[in-house]
Design a protein around this motif. Structure first.
Motif, PDB file in Angstrom:
ATOM      1  N   ILE A 145      -0.508  -2.628 -14.086  1.00 16.58           N
ATOM      2  CA  ILE A 145       0.734  -2.895 -13.356  1.00 16.58           C
ATOM      3  C   ILE A 145       0.518  -2.648 -11.866  1.00 16.58           C
ATOM      4  CG2 ILE A 145       3.150  -2.251 -13.055  1.00 16.58           C
ATOM      5  CD1 ILE A 145       3.271  -1.541 -15.985  1.00 16.58           C
ATOM      6  N   VAL A 146       0.857  -3.637 -11.061  1.00 19.19           N
ATOM      7  CA  VAL A 146       0.688  -3.577  -9.609  1.00 19.19           C
ATOM      8  C   VAL A 146       2.053  -3.422  -8.948  1.00 19.19           C
ATOM      9  CG1 VAL A 146      -0.147  -4.775  -7.558  1.00 19.19           C
ATOM     10  CG2 VAL A 146      -1.369  -5.029  -9.734  1.00 19.19           C
ATOM     11  N   PHE A 147       2.223  -2.352  -8.185  1.00 20.15           N
ATOM     12  CA  PHE A 147       3.447  -2.131  -7.413  1.00 20.15           C
ATOM     13  C   PHE A 147       3.263  -2.679  -6.000  1.00 20.15           C
ATOM     14  CE2 PHE A 147       4.898   0.330 -10.832  1.00 20.15           C
ATOM     15  CZ  PHE A 147       6.203   0.742 -10.608  1.00 20.15           C
ATOM     16  N   ILE A 148       4.235  -3.473  -5.550  1.00 21.05           N
ATOM     17  CA  ILE A 148       4.210  -4.030  -4.199  1.00 21.05           C
ATOM     18  C   ILE A 148       5.518  -3.647  -3.504  1.00 21.05           C
ATOM     19  CG2 ILE A 148       3.943  -6.096  -2.780  1.00 21.05           C
ATOM     20  CD1 ILE A 148       2.626  -7.479  -5.156  1.00 21.05           C
ATOM     21  N   PRO A 149       5.512  -2.583  -2.695  1.00 25.83           N
ATOM     22  CA  PRO A 149       6.724  -2.189  -1.969  1.00 25.83           C
ATOM     23  C   PRO A 149       7.000  -3.133  -0.802  1.00 25.83           C
ATOM     24  CG  PRO A 149       4.899  -0.826  -1.278  1.00 25.83           C
ATOM     25  CD  PRO A 149       4.366  -1.715  -2.389  1.00 25.83           C
ATOM     26  N   LYS A 150       8.122  -2.950  -0.146  1.00 21.06           N
ATOM     27  CA  LYS A 150       8.417  -3.763   1.037  1.00 21.06           C
ATOM     28  C   LYS A 150       7.368  -3.541   2.116  1.00 21.06           C
ATOM     29  CE  LYS A 150      13.435  -4.059   0.546  1.00 21.06           C
ATOM     30  NZ  LYS A 150      14.752  -3.652   1.099  1.00 21.06           N
ATOM     31  N   ASN A 151       6.968  -2.280   2.270  1.00 17.33           N
ATOM     32  CA  ASN A 151       5.912  -1.955   3.229  1.00 17.33           C
ATOM     33  C   ASN A 151       5.316  -0.611   2.849  1.00 17.33           C
ATOM     34  OD1 ASN A 151       8.525  -0.859   4.176  1.00 17.33           O
ATOM     35  ND2 ASN A 151       7.350  -0.074   5.899  1.00 17.33           N
ATOM     36  N   LEU A 152       4.061  -0.417   3.207  1.00 18.86           N
ATOM     37  CA  LEU A 152       3.378   0.841   2.950  1.00 18.86           C
ATOM     38  C   LEU A 152       3.777   1.889   3.981  1.00 18.86           C
ATOM     39  CD1 LEU A 152      -0.234  -0.434   2.136  1.00 18.86           C
ATOM     40  CD2 LEU A 152       1.562   0.204   0.507  1.00 18.86           C
ATOM     41  N   GLY A 153       3.597   3.156   3.625  1.00 22.20           N
ATOM     42  CA  GLY A 153       3.900   4.232   4.544  1.00 22.20           C
ATOM     43  C   GLY A 153       5.372   4.541   4.672  1.00 22.20           C
ATOM     44  N   ASN A 154       6.191   3.981   3.782  1.00 22.28           N
ATOM     45  CA  ASN A 154       7.636   4.200   3.774  1.00 22.28           C
ATOM     46  C   ASN A 154       7.922   5.317   2.773  1.00 22.28           C
ATOM     47  OD1 ASN A 154      10.432   4.007   3.060  1.00 22.28           O
ATOM     48  ND2 ASN A 154      10.472   1.881   3.767  1.00 22.28           N
ATOM     49  N   PRO A 155       8.505   6.454   3.187  1.00 19.20           N
ATOM     50  CA  PRO A 155       8.698   7.581   2.267  1.00 19.20           C
ATOM     51  C   PRO A 155       9.470   7.223   1.012  1.00 19.20           C
ATOM     52  CG  PRO A 155       9.092   8.279   4.521  1.00 19.20           C
ATOM     53  CD  PRO A 155       8.936   6.787   4.560  1.00 19.20           C
ATOM     54  N   TYR A 156      10.428   6.331   1.136  1.00 21.86           N
ATOM     55  CA  TYR A 156      11.205   5.916  -0.038  1.00 21.86           C
ATOM     56  C   TYR A 156      10.308   5.253  -1.076  1.00 21.86           C
ATOM     57  CZ  TYR A 156      14.405   3.177  -2.900  1.00 21.86           C
ATOM     58  OH  TYR A 156      15.068   2.620  -3.959  1.00 21.86           O
ATOM     59  N   PHE A 157       9.457   4.339  -0.637  1.00 22.06           N
ATOM     60  CA  PHE A 157       8.576   3.652  -1.581  1.00 22.06           C
ATOM     61  C   PHE A 157       7.408   4.532  -2.018  1.00 22.06           C
ATOM     62  CE2 PHE A 157      10.713  -0.035   0.373  1.00 22.06           C
ATOM     63  CZ  PHE A 157      11.277  -0.547  -0.792  1.00 22.06           C
ATOM     64  N   ASP A 158       7.022   5.477  -1.195  1.00 19.63           N
ATOM     65  CA  ASP A 158       6.047   6.458  -1.657  1.00 19.63           C
ATOM     66  C   ASP A 158       6.596   7.182  -2.887  1.00 19.63           C
ATOM     67  OD1 ASP A 158       4.323   5.788   0.372  1.00 19.63           O
ATOM     68  OD2 ASP A 158       4.697   7.592   1.572  1.00 19.63           O
ATOM     69  N   ALA A 159       7.883   7.541  -2.827  1.00 20.30           N
ATOM     70  CA  ALA A 159       8.502   8.261  -3.934  1.00 20.30           C
ATOM     71  C   ALA A 159       8.706   7.366  -5.150  1.00 20.30           C
ATOM     72  CB  ALA A 159       9.840   8.848  -3.489  1.00 20.30           C
ATOM     73  N   SER A 160       9.224   6.165  -4.939  1.00 22.17           N
ATOM     74  CA  SER A 160       9.501   5.279  -6.078  1.00 22.17           C
ATOM     75  C   SER A 160       8.216   4.827  -6.760  1.00 22.17           C
ATOM     76  CB  SER A 160      10.319   4.060  -5.626  1.00 22.17           C
ATOM     77  OG  SER A 160       9.629   3.290  -4.669  1.00 22.17           O
ATOM     78  N   ASP A 161       7.189   4.522  -5.975  1.00 22.91           N
ATOM     79  CA  ASP A 161       5.944   4.062  -6.571  1.00 22.91           C
ATOM     80  C   ASP A 161       5.205   5.197  -7.278  1.00 22.91           C
ATOM     81  OD1 ASP A 161       6.746   1.711  -5.452  1.00 22.91           O
ATOM     82  OD2 ASP A 161       4.962   1.391  -4.240  1.00 22.91           O
ATOM     83  N   ALA A 162       5.401   6.423  -6.796  1.00 26.76           N
ATOM     84  CA  ALA A 162       4.822   7.563  -7.503  1.00 26.76           C
ATOM     85  C   ALA A 162       5.435   7.714  -8.887  1.00 26.76           C
ATOM     86  CB  ALA A 162       5.008   8.844  -6.700  1.00 26.76           C
ATOM     87  N   GLY A 163       6.734   7.438  -9.002  1.00 27.13           N
ATOM     88  CA  GLY A 163       7.361   7.433 -10.315  1.00 27.13           C
ATOM     89  C   GLY A 163       6.774   6.359 -11.213  1.00 27.13           C
ATOM     90  N   GLY A 164       6.474   5.204 -10.639  1.00 23.52           N
ATOM     91  CA  GLY A 164       5.820   4.139 -11.398  1.00 23.52           C
ATOM     92  C   GLY A 164       4.440   4.555 -11.863  1.00 23.52           C
ATOM     93  N   LYS A 165       3.705   5.237 -11.005  1.00 27.91           N
ATOM     94  CA  LYS A 165       2.365   5.715 -11.362  1.00 27.91           C
ATOM     95  C   LYS A 165       2.431   6.665 -12.555  1.00 27.91           C
ATOM     96  CE  LYS A 165      -1.587   8.139  -9.259  1.00 27.91           C
ATOM     97  NZ  LYS A 165      -1.624   9.372 -10.063  1.00 27.91           N
ATOM     98  N   THR A 166       3.384   7.572 -12.523  1.00 28.04           N
ATOM     99  CA  THR A 166       3.554   8.506 -13.635  1.00 28.04           C
ATOM    100  C   THR A 166       3.794   7.769 -14.945  1.00 28.04           C
ATOM    101  OG1 THR A 166       4.436  10.228 -12.173  1.00 28.04           O
ATOM    102  CG2 THR A 166       4.962  10.418 -14.515  1.00 28.04           C
ATOM    103  N   ALA A 167       4.679   6.762 -14.907  1.00 27.35           N
ATOM    104  CA  ALA A 167       5.007   6.010 -16.115  1.00 27.35           C
ATOM    105  C   ALA A 167       3.811   5.232 -16.648  1.00 27.35           C
ATOM    106  CB  ALA A 167       6.166   5.053 -15.825  1.00 27.35           C
ATOM    107  N   VAL A 168       3.095   4.560 -15.768  1.00 32.26           N
ATOM    108  CA  VAL A 168       1.945   3.766 -16.195  1.00 32.26           C
ATOM    109  C   VAL A 168       0.880   4.665 -16.817  1.00 32.26           C
ATOM    110  CG1 VAL A 168       0.085   2.237 -15.434  1.00 32.26           C
ATOM    111  CG2 VAL A 168       2.390   1.939 -14.511  1.00 32.26           C
TER     112      VAL A 168
END
Length: 347
Positions: free
Chosen positions: A48-71
């Motif tokens: 599974i590949v996560f593509i946030p709006k942009n890298l280095g954004n604290p919000y997407f750092d947090a949301s994508d970390a949740g995705g990493k945990t699930a995967v």
């Protein structure tokens, strides 16, 4: 069964601490843990590949970390890739690469509802499932949209919050992210309706765009205050924007005179709540949002669901969810953060 209206009010400290470990560069990890107790069982072939709006954004750092945990719970491979700036076409190359590499699924927060449509369509045709989260595309371009909260709930919380802080009268402005951001525009449209219906003495005088860039948002805040000397409040429905606006207000003579609310993370806003710049702001748990999106993607990938209304799947620790109309899965309601509870959270 907890349905799509499930409220997320208590955040796990462990998962939230993990959120801050994700940095602004591309990364991948493979989990060897046993399959989660939910969808379809673990698979070494799950990618599974996560593509946030942009890298280095604290919000997407947090949301994508949740995705990493699930995967990793599912025994699959997680990766995060994306552009440095949140522009409409910047995500296309990453979508194309993920599809060419035969990713099981793409989980993406769209910078534009249409601009990435052709790339996502090609990805779907190649067999890659598409889940949007946080910000949707037009429905034909994805299989499921995992929504953080209902647009109505998000808009109402912010409008009611700013109205309360300014005594339900006076001029306000909105500091948004990108002009084409699907979620931002949906919320702003609903805010206007709420203002007209419930707060007729609160006047929206301007909407400006900081493009989810800290310095641009900071400068836009300064410009708003110069352009509108009678401004009483600002709503910034973007984590980058609300933090930048708070940073400006905290050292200006408008501190305590111009109210600020919006969508922010507790860690970035804590100092501004404690120094009195901000009384209250809102958000859901971004880690849970990414976690839920990953489980939805895995359920699509293994054929447990197709994305049709009524489909159900188990999302690990979050429990059971149903797919609603137009392929939407709803995480829950926004939470209010203020001086009474902000120290309870760490993300």
């Amino acid at each position: 069964m907890r349905t799509i209206t499930r409220r997320t009010a208590v955040f796990g400290a462990t998962a939230l601490t993990i959120a801050l470990a994700v940095t602004g560069c591309s990364k991948a990890s493979t989990g060897d843990s046993p399959s989660g107790s939910g969808t379809g069982g673990g698979s070494k072939n799950l990618n599974i590949v996560f593509i946030p709006k942009n890298l280095g954004n604290p919000y997407f750092d947090a949301s994508d970390a949740g995705g990493k945990t699930a995967v990793e719970e599912l025994g699959g491979k997680y990766s995060q890739v994306g552009p440095q700036t949140a522009s409409p076409d910047a995500q296309v190359q990453y979508i194309n690469t993920a599809a060419q590499q035969h990713a099981s699924a793409i989980v993406i927060s769209a910078n534009d509802p249409k601009a990435i449509g052709d790339a996502l369509t090609q990805a779907k045709e190649s067999g890659t499932k598409v889940v949007t989260f946080d910000s949707d595309t037009d429905p034909q371009y994805r299989d499921i949209f995992v929504n953080q909260a209902s647009p109505e709930g998000i808009a109402k919380a912010q409008v009611d919050g700013i109205a309360k802080q300014i005594g339900d009268k006076g001029e306000i402005a909105i500091l948004s992210a990108a002009a084409n951001a699907t979620n931002q525009n949906a919320w702003i449209a609903l805010m206007k309706k709420d203002l007209a219906a419930d707060h007729p003495n609160v006047k929206l005088v301007d909407t400006v765009y900081g493009n989810d860039d800290d310095q641009t948002s900071f400068d836009k805040t300064a410009a708003l205050l110069q352009t509108h000397p009678n401004l009483k409040g600002i709503i910034s429905p973007t984590t980058v924007g609300v933090a930048a606006a708070a940073r400006y207000l905290s050292t200006s003579d408008k501190k305590g005179k111009v109210a600020l609310t919006g969508l922010g993370t507790p860690n970035q806003m804590k100092e501004y709540v404690k120094d009195g710049t901000v009384k209250e702001f809102y958000l859901w748990n971004p880690s849970d949002l990414g976690y839920l999106a990953a489980y939805a993607a895995a359920a699509l990938a293994d054929g447990s669901i197709t994305g049709k209304e009524g489909d159900s799947f188990k999302a690990g620790k979050l429990g059971d969810y149903k797919v609603g109309a137009n392929g939407e899965v709803l995480l829950g309601d926004p939470t209010a953060f203020n001086s009474s509870n902000i120290d309870q959270f760490n993300f």
